[in-house]
Design a protein around this motif. Structure first.
Motif, PDB file in Angstrom:
ATOM      1  N   ASN A 177     -45.934  15.629  25.769  1.00 59.88           N
ATOM      2  CA  ASN A 177     -47.327  15.798  26.196  1.00 59.88           C
ATOM      3  C   ASN A 177     -47.670  17.257  26.468  1.00 59.88           C
TER       4      ASN A 177
ATOM      5  N   PHE B 198     -47.476  18.958  22.394  1.00 60.38           N
ATOM      6  CA  PHE B 198     -48.448  18.530  21.378  1.00 60.38           C
ATOM      7  C   PHE B 198     -49.772  19.293  21.462  1.00 60.38           C
ATOM      8  N   PRO B 199     -50.367  19.462  22.637  1.00 64.75           N
ATOM      9  CA  PRO B 199     -51.629  20.223  22.681  1.00 64.75           C
ATOM     10  C   PRO B 199     -51.472  21.660  22.189  1.00 64.75           C
TER      11      PRO B 199
ATOM     12  N   THR C  44     -51.876  15.296  19.497  1.00 62.89           N
ATOM     13  CA  THR C  44     -51.681  14.385  20.614  1.00 62.89           C
ATOM     14  C   THR C  44     -50.662  13.342  20.177  1.00 62.89           C
TER      15      THR C  44
ATOM     16  N   ASP D  57     -51.244  10.434  19.696  1.00 60.49           N
ATOM     17  CA  ASP D  57     -51.908   9.579  18.709  1.00 60.49           C
ATOM     18  C   ASP D  57     -51.679  10.064  17.279  1.00 60.49           C
TER      19      ASP D  57
END
Length: 310
Positions: free
Chosen positions: A152, A155-156, A161, A163
């Motif tokens: 988490n 990823f950004p 994300t 997803d």
């Protein structure tokens, strides 16, 4: 008749150690099987059971891992636990994954080994960098574990994300089994090295580390000062190249309400017998006692008493 796991563990400890039923049993929160936290907790328990005195016993407990463990201390489900430096700070402030529980009153007991985010594929995979995980099936560890926290965070930074992948929330052992049988395309595990799950996968398969795109590891470390760059040598898992990975230092924590004499006895059992711990546990060879004097949260009074005297 209701027979709980704790009762069974207590009975076993009494039978093995010859202690009385009045012995204080400490449950140490570790992580899922296949990572480094559970065997570390098991090795620490062995030392405590041998050297802390007949009035203290310890048993390792499988948990979701470093994210969940401070919450388990808060709810009284474990009395001592392994987490990482960054999460310990968040727990004491009651922010991030600990906002629901509020500030958790824990102190540091000892600095342990560093954990690194193993990012692994089969050697012939077309996945080269972290960015290539987009659209792939990825084992990300258990839902309460530290791996997902890193995911988490990372990823950004890559404009992604969770997803953007098809995640598999399983233990490290199961995740790397899924990698070798083709159920997932990549497996991630926040663990000390060598990791049992990765070793098992490497026993019958050629593995390769996923790399960061140029400059992205530096960007990640600059974004969070608790994280460090860690090189995993090629001979650890017989990979062609070493892995330059992101990692974090770990610590043993306990509630400040836990009796100081008990914590001092646990700390002494570990550090007075560190050579024995290192002989039993490969990750323990990376423990530097001096690091316990400069941790991200204050030492528990019992640990402070030990280090003041040594």
């Amino acid at each position: 008749m209701n027979i709980s796991f704790k009762n069974i563990a207590s009975a076993a400890a009494v039978a093995i150690l010859g202690t009385t039923a009045a012995a204080e049993e400490l449950r140490i929160g570790t992580a899922s099987l296949g990572g480094a936290f559970y065997p570390m907790g098991q090795s620490i328990s062995n030392l405590v059971n041998e050297y802390a005195g007949n009035d203290i016993t310890m048993v390792p407990i499988v948990t979701g891992g470093s994210v969940q463990n401070p919450n388990l201390i808060a709810t009284g489900e474990v009395e001592i636990a392994i987490t990482n430096n960054n999460l310990a700070v968040l727990a004491t402030k009651g922010v991030g994954p600990y906002s629901a529980a509020g500030a958790i009153d824990i102190g540091a007991v000892a600095a342990l080994h560093p954990s690194v985010l193993h990012m692994v594929v089969l050697a012939d995979s077309d996945i080269q960098t972290f960015d290539d995980l987009r659209g792939k099936r990825v084992a990300v560890g258990p839902a309460g574990g530290g791996t997902l926290g890193f995911v988490n965070f990372l990823f950004p930074l890559h404009d992604m994300t969770v997803d953007d992948i098809t995640p598999s929330f399983v233990s490290y052992s199961d995740g790397f089994s899924q990698l070798t049988d083709g159920t997932v395309d990549a497996a991630l595990a926040l663990s000390g090295f060598p990791s049992g799950a990765v070793m098992q996968a490497a026993a019958g398969n050629d593995l390769r580390f996923i790399s960061f795109s140029e400059g992205m590891l530096d960007t990640a470390i600059e974004a969070n000062g608790a994280y460090v760059a860690v090189e995993v040598p090629a001979d650890v898992y017989d990979t062609t190249d070493a892995g330059m990975l992101i990692g974090v230092n770990n610590m043993l924590v306990a509630p400040n309400s836990l009796d100081a004499a008990t914590v001092q006895a646990v700390t002494a059992a570990i550090f007075d017998n560190l050579d024995e711990l290192k002989a039993e546990n490969a990750n323990a060879r990376q423990i530097d006692p001096e690091m316990s004097r400069n941790l991200a949260i204050p030492l528990h009074a019992g640990a402070q008493a030990y280090f003041d005297a040594n």
